[in-house]
Design an enzyme around this catalytic site. Structure first.
Site, mmCIF file in Angstrom:
data_model
loop_
_atom_site.group_PDB
_atom_site.id
_atom_site.type_symbol
_atom_site.label_atom_id
_atom_site.label_comp_id
_atom_site.label_asym_id
_atom_site.label_seq_id
_atom_site.Cartn_x
_atom_site.Cartn_y
_atom_site.Cartn_z
ATOM 1 N N SER A 134 0.855 -1.186 0.000
ATOM 2 C CA SER A 134 0.000 0.000 0.000
ATOM 3 C C SER A 134 0.888 1.232 0.000
ATOM 4 C CB SER A 134 -0.880 -0.002 1.259
ATOM 5 O OG SER A 134 -1.514 1.246 1.454
ATOM 6 N N TYR A 147 -3.070 -1.660 10.306
ATOM 7 C CA TYR A 147 -3.052 -1.925 8.871
ATOM 8 C C TYR A 147 -1.758 -1.386 8.250
ATOM 9 C CZ TYR A 147 -4.398 -1.785 3.945
ATOM 10 O OH TYR A 147 -4.430 -1.947 2.576
#
Length: 239
Positions: A134, A147
């Site tokens: 990400s 996360y």
């Protein structure tokens, strides 16, 4: 990498970015197996000509199911795409299980699959591992601490195994999406990249031999980080 005729495994491939990666790899001539947790979504993918494996990658049994599901097959492309968010709250100890599930799915499972499937990848004339991290692996946002930690950990792992495999037939690719329109981001305001467009950049990177695919707005984040890591962190921490 020429994906024509090659067998690919896409985890989390029945929905979101993973589904689009699977569809586009299939369109480019690959044979594709997808994993997922939803029986209905897997059935729909089977109807489109995909192999399917049911398994929850937050559990050892789910990882075993995936490994066993490709046993004996000439796997040439592993795409570790499956990921979940977390409702972890620093002030709420009861959310630690959500954090643990996020860590198991986003970090532990890709490490396990890379390790357990490496022998079969090495046995192919040409192979690749794609770890989907990400933009938040570059600089975290406060609202997604666990996360972000999983994606930063997977980024570090990817860079390390790329060096370990540099003299082998296995290419190691990191794909860094921005905020993408998926079920995970439903209801979140702001500009989002479509799953189709994000997958297109990732598949192009696989086919053209890139080491790193910075999709969409992540290109700007990488540029800001190259100028000043501290600036990138200040921008993203409140994002």
């Amino acid at each position: 990498m020429d994906v024509r005729g090659k067998l690919a495994l896409v985890t989390g491939g029945s929905d979101g970015i993973g589904r689009e990666i699977a569809l586009q790899l299939q369109g480019a001539g690959a044979e594709v197996i997808v994993t997922g947790r939803s029986a209905d979504k897997l059935q729909a993918m089977a109807g489109l000509g995909f192999g399917t494996i049911a398994g929850d990658l937050s559990t050892p049994e789910g990882v075993d199911a995936v490994v066993n599901g490709v046993a004996g097959k000439p796997l040439a492309l592993l795409v570790n795409n499956a990921g979940v968010g977390s409702d972890y709250d620093l002030d709420q100890p009861e959310t630690l299980e959500s954090a643990a599930r996020c860590i198991r799915t986003n970090l532990d499972a890709p490490i396990a699959l890379c390790t357990r499937l490496l022998a079969v990848l090495r046995a192919q004339p040409e192979a690749a591992i794609v770890n989907v991290t990400s933009g938040l692996a570059i600089a975290p946002r406060a609202g997604g601490s666990v996360y972000c930690a999983t994606k930063a950990g997977l980024r570090s792992y990817t860079q390390a195994i790329r060096h370990l495999l540099k003299d082998s037939n296995v290419r190691v690719i990191e794909a860094l999406p921005p905020v993408v329109e998926t079920n995970m981001t439903a209801g979140r305001a702001g500009k989002k990249m479509s799953a189709h467009d994000c997958a297109a950049e990732i598949v192009h990177g696989i086919r053209t031999g890139k080491r790193e695919v910075n999709a969409g707005m992540v290109k700007l984040l990488q540029f800001a980080h190259s100028l000043s890591p501290a600036l990138a962190r200040r921008i993203m921490i409140q994002y």
